[in-house]
Scaffold this motif. Structure first.
Motif, PDB file in Angstrom:
ATOM      1  N   VAL A  12       0.674  -1.243   0.484  1.00 57.02           N
ATOM      2  CA  VAL A  12      -0.392   0.015  -0.234  1.00 57.02           C
ATOM      3  C   VAL A  12       0.901   1.072   0.185  1.00 57.02           C
ATOM      4  O   VAL A  12       0.966   2.228  -1.122  1.00 57.02           O
ATOM      5  N   GLY A  13       2.104   1.083   0.395  1.00 52.60           N
ATOM      6  CA  GLY A  13       2.575   2.680   0.776  1.00 52.60           C
ATOM      7  C   GLY A  13       3.826   2.812  -0.361  1.00 52.60           C
ATOM      8  O   GLY A  13       3.192   3.967  -0.824  1.00 52.60           O
ATOM      9  N   LEU A  17       3.038   6.322  -2.879  1.00 58.01           N
ATOM     10  CA  LEU A  17       4.238   6.808  -3.451  1.00 58.01           C
ATOM     11  C   LEU A  17       4.845   6.721  -4.862  1.00 58.01           C
ATOM     12  O   LEU A  17       4.503   7.977  -5.653  1.00 58.01           O
ATOM     13  N   TYR A  18       4.019   5.392  -5.873  1.00 55.77           N
ATOM     14  CA  TYR A  18       3.967   5.466  -7.460  1.00 55.77           C
ATOM     15  C   TYR A  18       2.583   6.147  -7.194  1.00 55.77           C
ATOM     16  O   TYR A  18       2.781   7.559  -8.775  1.00 55.77           O
ATOM     17  N   ILE A  19       1.769   6.790  -7.397  1.00 54.52           N
ATOM     18  CA  ILE A  19       0.883   8.166  -7.369  1.00 54.52           C
ATOM     19  C   ILE A  19       1.067   9.007  -7.478  1.00 54.52           C
ATOM     20  O   ILE A  19       1.000   9.878  -8.586  1.00 54.52           O
ATOM     21  N   ILE A  20       1.842   9.269  -6.471  1.00 55.81           N
ATOM     22  CA  ILE A  20       2.538  10.489  -6.000  1.00 55.81           C
ATOM     23  C   ILE A  20       2.978  11.365  -7.115  1.00 55.81           C
ATOM     24  O   ILE A  20       3.634  12.523  -7.070  1.00 55.81           O
ATOM     25  N   ILE A  21       4.133  10.295  -7.282  1.00 54.04           N
ATOM     26  CA  ILE A  21       5.154  10.583  -8.194  1.00 54.04           C
ATOM     27  C   ILE A  21       5.202  10.356  -9.400  1.00 54.04           C
ATOM     28  O   ILE A  21       5.150  11.686 -10.547  1.00 54.04           O
ATOM     29  N   GLU A  22       3.689  10.138  -9.779  1.00 55.03           N
ATOM     30  CA  GLU A  22       3.302   9.769 -11.494  1.00 55.03           C
ATOM     31  C   GLU A  22       2.757  11.368 -11.553  1.00 55.03           C
ATOM     32  O   GLU A  22       2.455  12.077 -12.367  1.00 55.03           O
TER      33      GLU A  22
END
Length: 62
Positions: A12-13, A17-22
């Motif tokens: 989940v973390g 993190l993927y969503i934030i960076i993308e």
């Protein structure tokens, strides 16, 4: 039980993190000078804006 919970929280973390960076990369490219130039010259928009649902590819719409 503790190991499973740890693995799930790790996944989940990583997803968050993927969503934030993308999102940050997409906004950075779109607001950059080169991104604005490409959008103005070639009319390139975000792919997700062009195709809103699977019904856009419906063969019966013609």
């Amino acid at each position: 039980m503790g190991l499973g919970l740890g693995v799930i929280s790790y996944i989940v973390g990583l997803f968050i993190l993927y969503i934030i960076i993308e999102t940050a990369v997409r906004r950075g490219i779109n607001s950059s000078i080169i991104g604005q130039y490409l959008e103005k010259k070639y009319g390139i928009k975000d792919i997700r804006e062009k195709k809103k649902s699977f019904l856009d590819d419906d063969l019966d719409k013609d």
